[in-house]
Design a protein around this motif. Structure first.
Motif, PDB file in Angstrom:
ATOM      1  N   HIS A  81      -0.667  -2.667  -5.066  1.00 32.64           N
ATOM      2  CA  HIS A  81      -0.569  -1.198  -5.105  1.00 32.64           C
ATOM      3  C   HIS A  81       0.727  -0.763  -4.424  1.00 32.64           C
ATOM      4  N   HIS A 115      -4.947  13.007   3.419  1.00 36.86           N
ATOM      5  CA  HIS A 115      -5.302  12.613   2.066  1.00 36.86           C
ATOM      6  C   HIS A 115      -6.703  13.083   1.709  1.00 36.86           C
ATOM      7  N   LYS A 153      -5.688   3.957   2.026  1.00 37.99           N
ATOM      8  CA  LYS A 153      -5.981   3.608   0.636  1.00 37.99           C
ATOM      9  C   LYS A 153      -6.670   2.252   0.535  1.00 37.99           C
ATOM     10  N   ASP A 174       1.341   2.944  -3.155  1.00 38.88           N
ATOM     11  CA  ASP A 174       0.604   3.496  -2.016  1.00 38.88           C
ATOM     12  C   ASP A 174       1.188   3.071  -0.677  1.00 38.88           C
TER      13      ASP A 174
END
Length: 645
Positions: free
Chosen positions: A235, A109, A245, A238
């Motif tokens: 979230h 990421h 994250k 994610d």
């Protein structure tokens, strides 16, 4: 001034006792700290991939967060019941894998192109040094994820602790059905590595491992799972990268660096555990002989096995390169872990019943409670056999077949030795000199027999024109206790009449004892022989040939008579002790039977395959006994024989 000596002694004794206790406490705490770098690397990195793997299938998230709460509830209770209650409180009381899921996957990421660096080249340093090297990494990692977990709980969902209720597990299974049941194969990854607590006992101690887990590892991981679930509740998108994250942007890179190191260190738990297991399997004749190096002067269980180390490295590289998918690796790992845990539950139930002498109802209750939980996870993991779960099954079958073949061949070899022993009458018929020239020195004939004269001796006598003045049949045996004291290490008996100067020495080791590289065996043996003949001097009288075999329960073979022994007999036995000493000064020769085992022509094809191919391959590629004992080549003599079994 204190004029009372007794009071002074009491005070000094109290201070000494206090210092010993303080030193003991410090030692336990130091071992607990070291265990963090070896035992808990695998277990502590599980938050990296548990949620990701659990939701990698068809399981989807809904707006009401029931799936997240249900998974968290399963993680908490599985971690608490299996890791804390079963292993720490129960299994660890019976104190008689590798991590290829990497933290580096999270860097996708941010950047790409980084690869994990193996730690196998560090193993020769020993557990003590490796533990000190890795403990700060795991400690920093656990503190980091616990702090981040608390931050996420406070910021995203302070009421996430409600999910700890077991009610959410039932709601989860009810609402998700088959997909929820299959996803439990990912939940079980939260306790991968917990079995290393028991397997690594030899490297540390029970109390130190319990302290480290209870006061640091357990609360840190629970906070980490709570925090990640709190983040996921806000979230949902994610889910496949939730761990990274959930890390605040300001501390992402420091935490990522620590996570990378912790992920690499994670393999250490299984590496150290494998060394211990292989060493014990060798002691039980279930694994080919390998070189075992003792890396600590304080803790005998801290060992290093070079061959096993490099085999593990090759297997890890092969599996990682072959699969190239962390989800498939997770499925493989999950199935292996659940099966190992269920087997440990079955064995622990036997320990409760047979060793601890508890009631049958207690063993059944233990098996039913923990076994039902583990069977649930096994059933969920089996559905992933085609997605990587086949790997541990294939590997376990290969290793099991190899170990069984080695054990079978070794037992058949021993049976051949036992059935073809040289009779005592045949030896005595040759006279005191055994029909050959006796040369100065001591001959140590290594054999697996604890009684009788091995066939290799008869073969030796018929092929060589001379033999040593003092003959000792040496038999190394591992017994079913962890350790043997040095004063009970050697059992000396006499073989044949006194004129033959033949003895037997059974060298006993516990299954967790090691053949010391610098073990002063020759001097200890000579001392024990002289001590034996001096002790025998007080109780000896001539025996008939049928009485020459040693008693298995006794360390001495003698006939008890009147303890009054005349001076002439004392002088004779003193001369025998001096003869042994002079023979030692002339030199010691180590005689080994270099035996090849072959199946009989009438044997089945399966037996021929196992003995002539598999066992022969293992026997040719394992460490020879003389190498394990560090016998100097100048003192080594091998006698070749073929055993047909």
């Amino acid at each position: 001034m204190n004029n009372n000596p007794s009071q002074e002694n009491v005070e000094t004794e109290g201070i000494s006792s206090k210092n010993v206790k303080n030193e003991s406490y410090r030692s336990v705490l130091m071992l607990a700290y070291q265990s963090l770098g070896v035992v808990y690397g695998d277990l502590s990195t599980s938050p990296l991939y548990v949620y990701k793997t659990t939701f990698s299938g068809k399981l989807s998230l809904h707006e009401n967060d029931e799936e997240i709460y249900g998974v968290l509830s399963f993680i908490f209770w599985t971690f608490t019941l299996i890791a804390l209650f079963k292993y720490v409180f129960i299994v660890m009381s019976a104190d008689d894998n590798g991590e290829v899921l990497s933290a580096v996957s999270g860097v996708k990421h941010k950047i790409t192109g980084l690869h994990e660096i193996g730690l196998f080249s560090l193993q020769h340093c020993g557990t003590h040094k490796v533990a000190f090297m890795f403990a700060p990494i795991i400690t920093t990692w656990l503190v980091s994820i616990s702090v981040i977990g608390m931050y996420n709980i406070i910021k995203w969902n302070p009421r996430i602790y409600h999910a700890l209720s077991p009610v959410y597990m039932l709601k989860f299974l009810h609402s998700t059905g088959v997909e929820g049941w299959i996803s439990l194969g990912g939940v079980v990854l939260s306790i991968t590595g917990v079995e290393a607590m028991f397997a690594d006992l030899g490297h540390f101690s029970t109390l130190s491992i319990k302290i480290a887990f209870t006061f640091l590892v357990y609360p840190s991981l629970i906070l980490a799972y709570l925090g990640e679930a709190a983040f996921l509740s806000k979230h949902h998108e994610d889910i496949q990268r939730s761990f990274y994250k959930a890390i605040p942007e300001a501390v992402f890179w420091p935490v990522f660096v620590v996570a990378t190191f912790a992920s690499v260190v994670g393999s250490q738990a299984v590496i150290s555990a494998t060394f211990s297991l292989v060493n014990q399997c060798c002691a039980l004749n279930c694994f080919p002989h390998v070189k075992t190096m003792h890396t600590s002067n304080q803790i005998c269980g801290q060992i290093y096995i070079p061959e096993v180390n490099w085999m593990l490295m090759c297997l890890c590289l092969a599996v990682t390169i072959g699969l190239r998918d962390t989800n498939m690796l997770g499925h493989a790992y999950g199935l292996a872990v659940t099966i190992v845990m269920f087997v440990s539950t079955c064995l622990m139930a036997l320990v409760i019943l047979i060793v601890w002498k508890q009631r049958l109802i207690g063993a059944i209750a233990f098996f039913m409670f923990f076994g039902s939980i583990e069977l649930l996870y096994i059933s969920a993991s089996i559905s992933k056999v085609h997605e990587g779960g086949w790997i541990p099954i294939v590997l376990s079958i290969l290793f099991m077949c190899s170990m069984y073949t080695w054990y079978y061949g070794t037992m058949k070899k021993h049976e051949y030795d036992d059935e073809n022993k040289v009779s005592m009458n045949r030896i005595l018929s040759s006279g005191p000199s055994l029909g050959i020239v006796r040369v100065p020195g001591i001959g140590l004939i290594y054999t697996n027999l604890v009684s009788g004269v091995p066939a290799v001796f008869g073969h030796f006598v018929t092929t060589l024109p001379a033999f040593h003045q003092v003959l000792v049949f040496v038999c190394i045996k591992y017994v079913q206790v962890p350790h043997i004291d040095e004063e009970h290490r050697l059992l000396i008996t006499r073989v044949g009449p006194k004129e033959c100067n033949m003895f037997r020495c059974v060298v006993r080791y516990g299954y967790r004892d090691l053949l010391q590289e610098n073990y002063d065996f020759e001097n200890r043996l000579v001392f024990s022989l002289m001590q034996y003949v001096d002790t025998e001097d007080q109780f000896w009288k001539p025996m008939t040939p049928c009485e020459y075999e040693p008693l298995e329960q006794s360390s001495y073979k003698y006939k008890a008579t009147d303890t009054a022994v005349d001076d002439r007999e004392k002088t004779t036995h003193s001369e025998e002790a001096m003869l042994i000493m002079r023979a030692k000064e002339s030199g010691v020769t180590y005689i080994f039977g270099h035996c090849s085992v072959k199946a009989k022509k009438s044997s089945s094809i399966l037996k021929k395959l196992g003995i002539d191919i598999v066992y022969a391959f293992l026997n040719q590629n394992c460490r020879e006994p003389e190498a394990l004992l560090n016998v100097p080549h100048t003192s080594l003599l091998e006698v070749g024989m073929v055993y047909y079994v």
